[in-house]
Motif scaffolding. Structure first.
Motif, PDB file in Angstrom:
ATOM      1  N   UNK A  96       0.830  -1.198   0.000  1.00  0.00           N
ATOM      2  CA  UNK A  96       0.000   0.000   0.000  1.00  0.00           C
ATOM      3  C   UNK A  96       0.869   1.255   0.000  1.00  0.00           C
ATOM      4  N   UNK A  97       1.905   1.264   0.845  1.00  0.00           N
ATOM      5  CA  UNK A  97       2.788   2.424   0.908  1.00  0.00           C
ATOM      6  C   UNK A  97       3.494   2.653  -0.419  1.00  0.00           C
ATOM      7  N   UNK A  98       3.909   1.556  -1.064  1.00  0.00           N
ATOM      8  CA  UNK A  98       4.594   1.678  -2.355  1.00  0.00           C
ATOM      9  C   UNK A  98       3.668   2.242  -3.429  1.00  0.00           C
ATOM     10  N   UNK A  99       2.396   1.858  -3.357  1.00  0.00           N
ATOM     11  CA  UNK A  99       1.430   2.331  -4.349  1.00  0.00           C
ATOM     12  C   UNK A  99       0.896   3.717  -4.022  1.00  0.00           C
ATOM     13  N   UNK A 100       1.132   4.197  -2.800  1.00  0.00           N
ATOM     14  CA  UNK A 100       0.631   5.509  -2.399  1.00  0.00           C
ATOM     15  C   UNK A 100      -0.770   5.472  -1.825  1.00  0.00           C
ATOM     16  N   UNK A 101      -1.218   4.290  -1.413  1.00  0.00           N
ATOM     17  CA  UNK A 101      -2.558   4.149  -0.853  1.00  0.00           C
ATOM     18  C   UNK A 101      -2.524   4.379   0.656  1.00  0.00           C
ATOM     19  N   UNK A 102      -3.440   5.202   1.134  1.00  0.00           N
ATOM     20  CA  UNK A 102      -3.567   5.488   2.561  1.00  0.00           C
ATOM     21  C   UNK A 102      -4.978   5.117   3.010  1.00  0.00           C
ATOM     22  N   UNK A 103      -5.263   5.274   4.291  1.00  0.00           N
ATOM     23  CA  UNK A 103      -6.632   5.074   4.786  1.00  0.00           C
ATOM     24  C   UNK A 103      -7.601   5.967   4.009  1.00  0.00           C
ATOM     25  N   UNK A 104      -7.159   7.191   3.733  1.00  0.00           N
ATOM     26  CA  UNK A 104      -7.972   8.181   3.032  1.00  0.00           C
ATOM     27  C   UNK A 104      -8.355   7.730   1.624  1.00  0.00           C
ATOM     28  N   UNK A 105      -7.530   6.908   0.993  1.00  0.00           N
ATOM     29  CA  UNK A 105      -7.808   6.471  -0.378  1.00  0.00           C
ATOM     30  C   UNK A 105      -9.120   5.704  -0.458  1.00  0.00           C
ATOM     31  N   UNK A 106      -9.390   4.877   0.555  1.00  0.00           N
ATOM     32  CA  UNK A 106     -10.634   4.097   0.591  1.00  0.00           C
ATOM     33  C   UNK A 106     -11.744   4.824   1.342  1.00  0.00           C
ATOM     34  N   UNK A 107     -11.359   5.566   2.375  1.00  0.00           N
ATOM     35  CA  UNK A 107     -12.332   6.266   3.224  1.00  0.00           C
ATOM     36  C   UNK A 107     -12.086   7.769   3.091  1.00  0.00           C
ATOM     37  N   UNK A 108     -12.554   8.354   2.010  1.00  0.00           N
ATOM     38  CA  UNK A 108     -12.234   9.753   1.717  1.00  0.00           C
ATOM     39  C   UNK A 108     -12.848  10.670   2.766  1.00  0.00           C
ATOM     40  N   UNK A 109     -11.967  11.377   3.484  1.00  0.00           N
ATOM     41  CA  UNK A 109     -12.390  12.238   4.587  1.00  0.00           C
ATOM     42  C   UNK A 109     -13.311  11.500   5.557  1.00  0.00           C
ATOM     43  N   UNK A 110     -13.025  10.207   5.745  1.00  0.00           N
ATOM     44  CA  UNK A 110     -13.748   9.413   6.728  1.00  0.00           C
ATOM     45  C   UNK A 110     -15.023   8.768   6.226  1.00  0.00           C
ATOM     46  N   UNK A 111     -15.424   9.061   4.988  1.00  0.00           N
ATOM     47  CA  UNK A 111     -16.622   8.415   4.442  1.00  0.00           C
ATOM     48  C   UNK A 111     -16.186   7.156   3.698  1.00  0.00           C
ATOM     49  N   UNK A 112     -16.944   6.768   2.684  1.00  0.00           N
ATOM     50  CA  UNK A 112     -16.506   5.654   1.849  1.00  0.00           C
ATOM     51  C   UNK A 112     -15.869   6.226   0.577  1.00  0.00           C
ATOM     52  N   UNK A 113     -15.619   5.395  -0.406  1.00  0.00           N
ATOM     53  CA  UNK A 113     -15.146   5.883  -1.700  1.00  0.00           C
ATOM     54  C   UNK A 113     -15.806   5.037  -2.792  1.00  0.00           C
ATOM     55  N   UNK A 114     -16.943   5.507  -3.316  1.00  0.00           N
ATOM     56  CA  UNK A 114     -17.674   4.727  -4.322  1.00  0.00           C
ATOM     57  C   UNK A 114     -16.916   4.579  -5.631  1.00  0.00           C
TER      58      UNK A 114
END
Length: 329
Positions: A96-114
């Motif tokens: 995930x770190x190598x790809x640049x994915x963070x918690x925010x990537x899936x949960x944008x500003x704490x919501x989901x990410x459709x």
């Protein structure tokens, strides 16, 4: 080509920001396109669900959270730190770190990410296989079973009370188990848990307002992250300070990708210099270098005297019209 090879090739593309769109069109090299569905890219890249920092703070102050902080200011600082760590790929570690994915990537500003659609990890957009061996060394179950990405502002099965400590244990499982990251010390885990608790306390956002992505706001958040890094360094929390700088580097990369490479080369070069400076500072902090605080103070000053960005937004990928045109090409 077998499935594993295909996944690795996909990951290599994601890690270097070379999504199919970006590979074909050099002017659009946004790393995020590697995990966004094509039909949702314009919305996802041009705006985000609104998050009211003051509302999070008020909700936290009206809860048991306030009893665990020496002052309202310390709670406010932890909410900010938790937010910035939520956006730090290095927190998750591994692929995930190598790809640049963070918690925010899936949960944008704490919501989901459709619009989240990572090749071989997602089924439909807005889903992810959390037990995929690509990310997890320990939870991989050899079965493709993506689930809908949850909205963290809504209730779930995890007890968020401070007394239970269940949320901290759950976050640790995600970092270590789901993403193969390193165990986070309590000084790092505490602000993330505080931020997630505040998201829940502030309540679900029905039909959330979306705010335009802004160069000015991204720069303001970058300065805030560095200010918090300095605060933590002064409190002898060097590891946390270094992680905050990694979040700042991720922010810089995002800004750099969006700024026009022809008309604003000076700003892009300045951003590269600041990112390298942060990388060197992270090493100093992790090595407990006594001069790190002086270097951080110098970085703060450089961020306060940054180049003029007045004209940079208009012809950048922050401009929805410019972004839409780039996505169409």
């Amino acid at each position: 080509m077998d499935r594993k090879s295909a996944i690795l090739i996909t990951f290599a593309a994601a890690a270097f920001g070379l999504s199919a769109c970006a590979a074909q069109h050099s002017q659009l090299s946004l790393r995020e396109t590697a995990w966004l569905a094509a039909d949702g890219q314009l919305e996802a890249l041009s705006s985000e669900p609104h998050v009211d920092r003051e509302a999070l703070f008020v909700a936290a102050m009206d809860s048991e959270l306030a009893d665990h902080y020496a002052s309202p200011e310390s709670l406010r600082n932890d909410l900010l730190v938790g937010e910035f760590l939520f956006e730090a790929p290095l927190l998750l570690g591994g692929q995930a770190a190598k790809a640049g994915i963070s918690c925010h990537s899936c949960h944008v500003n704490g919501t989901d990410n459709p619009h989240f659609l990572f090749p071989a990890i997602s089924g439909e957009a807005g889903t992810a296989d959390t037990t995929h061996s690509f990310f997890s060394k320990s939870l991989g179950n050899q079965t493709f079973d993506p689930i809908v990405i949850p909205d963290l502002t809504m209730a779930d099965k995890v007890d968020h009370s401070m007394k239970s400590g269940e949320l901290e244990a759950f976050l640790t499982t995600i970092i270590i188990g789901e993403f193969s990251g390193a165990a986070a010390p309590s000084s790092t885990l505490a602000p993330i848990a505080t931020y997630v608790r505040a998201l829940r306390l502030s309540g679900p956002r029905q039909e959330p307002i979306r705010n335009p992505r802004s160069l000015t706001q991204d720069f303001a958040d970058l300065r805030l992250a560095v200010d918090q890094a300095m605060h933590r360094a002064r409190n002898a929390e060097s590891e946390l300070a270094a992680l905050l700088l990694s979040s700042g580097q991720s922010q810089i990369r995002s800004i750099h990708e969006r700024v026009n490479r022809t008309s604003h080369t000076h700003l892009r070069n300045w951003l590269i210099e600041r990112s390298r400076e942060m990388g060197a500072l992270r090493q100093r902090l992790n090595a407990r270098d006594p001069d790190a605080q002086n270097q951080l103070a110098a970085l703060q000053e450089r961020l306060r005297s940054m180049p003029d960005i007045t004209d940079a937004e208009a012809d950048s990928l922050y401009n929805p019209e410019v972004l839409a045109k780039a996505l169409r090409q």
